[in-house]
Design an enzyme around this catalytic site. Structure first.
Site, PDB file in Angstrom:
ATOM      1  N   HIS A 280       0.623  -1.608  -0.031  1.00 30.57           N
ATOM      2  CA  HIS A 280       0.157   0.036  -0.185  1.00 30.57           C
ATOM      3  C   HIS A 280       1.133   1.542   0.350  1.00 30.57           C
ATOM      4  CE1 HIS A 280      -2.837  -2.489   2.670  1.00 30.57           C
ATOM      5  NE2 HIS A 280      -3.529  -2.290   1.038  1.00 30.57           N
TER       6      HIS A 280
ATOM      7  N   LYS B 131     -17.539  -6.374   7.806  1.00 32.40           N
ATOM      8  CA  LYS B 131     -16.199  -6.700   7.945  1.00 32.40           C
ATOM      9  C   LYS B 131     -16.300  -6.561   8.879  1.00 32.40           C
ATOM     10  CE  LYS B 131     -12.625  -7.200   4.192  1.00 32.40           C
ATOM     11  NZ  LYS B 131     -12.272  -6.371   2.968  1.00 32.40           N
TER      12      LYS B 131
ATOM     13  N   ARG C 156      -1.734  -5.729  -8.625  1.00 34.26           N
ATOM     14  CA  ARG C 156      -1.135  -6.779  -8.166  1.00 34.26           C
ATOM     15  C   ARG C 156      -0.348  -8.129  -9.182  1.00 34.26           C
ATOM     16  NH1 ARG C 156      -3.584  -8.420  -2.537  1.00 34.26           N
ATOM     17  NH2 ARG C 156      -5.161  -7.821  -3.744  1.00 34.26           N
TER      18      ARG C 156
ATOM     19  N   SER D  72      -2.610  -7.650   3.509  1.00 35.25           N
ATOM     20  CA  SER D  72      -2.769  -6.946   4.643  1.00 35.25           C
ATOM     21  C   SER D  72      -3.359  -8.879   5.293  1.00 35.25           C
ATOM     22  CB  SER D  72      -3.910  -6.599   4.556  1.00 35.25           C
ATOM     23  OG  SER D  72      -3.895  -4.624   4.481  1.00 35.25           O
TER      24      SER D  72
HETATM   25  O1  PNS Z   1      -8.497  -3.093   0.609  1.00 35.62           O
HETATM   26  P1  PNS Z   1      -9.804  -3.361  -0.639  1.00 35.62           P
HETATM   27  O2  PNS Z   1     -10.490  -3.865   0.823  1.00 35.62           O
HETATM   28  O3  PNS Z   1      -9.395  -4.459  -1.259  1.00 35.62           O
HETATM   29  O4  PNS Z   1     -10.308  -2.202  -0.845  1.00 35.62           O
HETATM   30  C1  PNS Z   1     -11.791  -2.773  -1.516  1.00 35.62           C
HETATM   31  C2  PNS Z   1     -12.646  -0.685  -1.487  1.00 35.62           C
HETATM   32  C3  PNS Z   1     -12.721  -0.537   0.203  1.00 35.62           C
HETATM   33  C4  PNS Z   1     -11.471   0.444  -2.631  1.00 35.62           C
HETATM   34  C5  PNS Z   1     -13.758  -0.844  -1.934  1.00 35.62           C
HETATM   35  O5  PNS Z   1     -14.519  -2.198  -1.742  1.00 35.62           O
HETATM   36  C6  PNS Z   1     -14.596   0.702  -2.000  1.00 35.62           C
HETATM   37  O6  PNS Z   1     -14.329   1.464  -2.528  1.00 35.62           O
HETATM   38  N1  PNS Z   1     -15.371   0.141  -1.169  1.00 35.62           N
HETATM   39  C7  PNS Z   1     -16.954   1.591  -0.690  1.00 35.62           C
HETATM   40  C8  PNS Z   1     -18.178   0.926  -0.930  1.00 35.62           C
HETATM   41  C9  PNS Z   1     -18.221   1.920  -2.319  1.00 35.62           C
HETATM   42  O7  PNS Z   1     -17.828   2.409  -3.386  1.00 35.62           O
HETATM   43  N2  PNS Z   1     -18.795   1.145  -3.382  1.00 35.62           N
HETATM   44  C10 PNS Z   1     -18.841   0.698  -4.623  1.00 35.62           C
HETATM   45  C11 PNS Z   1     -17.493  -0.148  -5.839  1.00 35.62           C
HETATM   46  S1  PNS Z   1     -16.963  -0.211  -7.404  1.00 35.62           S
END
Ligand code: PNS
Length: 169
Positions: free
Chosen positions: A27, A51, A100, A137
């Site tokens: 990150h 979560k 990645r 993570s």
């Molecule tokens: O570190 P992660 O858990 O892979 O991150 C995922 C994250 C938080 C970037 C994604 O789930 C997100 O953007 N969540 C916010 C809610 C949202 O906007 N959902 C629609 C995504 S198209």
């Protein structure tokens, strides 16, 4: 096409979103690279109530602030809601994400297209440094929980809280 004066002086902002439970060197590499490309980079700790994380959101924010403090142009905030709303409220036109491996691509492409369709925000993909291409993570927490060495995968501040939180088996 010539740029207007206000376009030339506009602050270029981007966001690096994620769960950051906890922040890893992977990150941090993406945030550092974004901080070189943009005037202001927001790190958005997105809250997902379904979560249960190892670290509370405030702890994650505190760790990210500690390890990004040296960049000077990185702001860290949490958000409960859609990423596009976070962007709209702060006038952020770009999301920066690390890729990645090809396996990340399908889901990341879906999210990028959904976010663009919802609000016009763009997503820029940065290829992850190969040193961190396997890193997440979740894996860090699993390895650390079984007493494995993750000292090369997370910043020192994260390592020490991981050791406190996950006593050696
Ligand atoms: O570190 P992660 O858990 O892979 O991150 C995922 C994250 C938080 C970037 C994604 O789930 C997100 O953007 N969540 C916010 C809610 C949202 O906007 N959902 C629609 C995504 S198209």
């Amino acid at each position: 096409m010539t740029r207007t004066e206000s376009e030339e002086t506009a602050v270029r902002r981007a966001v690096c979103p994620g769960s950051f439970d906890p922040i890893t060197n992977g990150h941090l590499d993406i945030i550092a690279r974004a901080a070189k490309l943009y005037d202001e980079v927001y790190v958005a700790v997105m809250i997902n109530k379904s979560k249960q994380g190892l670290f509370a959101v405030e702890e994650r924010i505190d760790l990210i602030r500690q390890v990004t403090g040296e960049y000077g142009n990185v702001r860290v905030e949490s958000f409960h809601g859609l990423l596009v709303d976070f962007c709209k409220q702060r006038d952020i036109p770009a999301i920066v994400k690390g890729l990645r491996a090809v396996s990340d691509f399908d889901y990341e492409l879906q999210m990028a297209q959904m976010n663009n369709g919802l609000s016009g925000v763009e997503t820029l993909f940065v290829p992850t440094n190969p040193t961190y291409s396997f890193l997440s993570s979740s894996l860090v927490k699993e390895v650390a929980a079984w007493g494995g060495d993750v000292s090369h995968l997370v910043p020192p501040a994260v390592l020490s809280v991981l050791r406190e939180r996950l006593p050696r088996p």
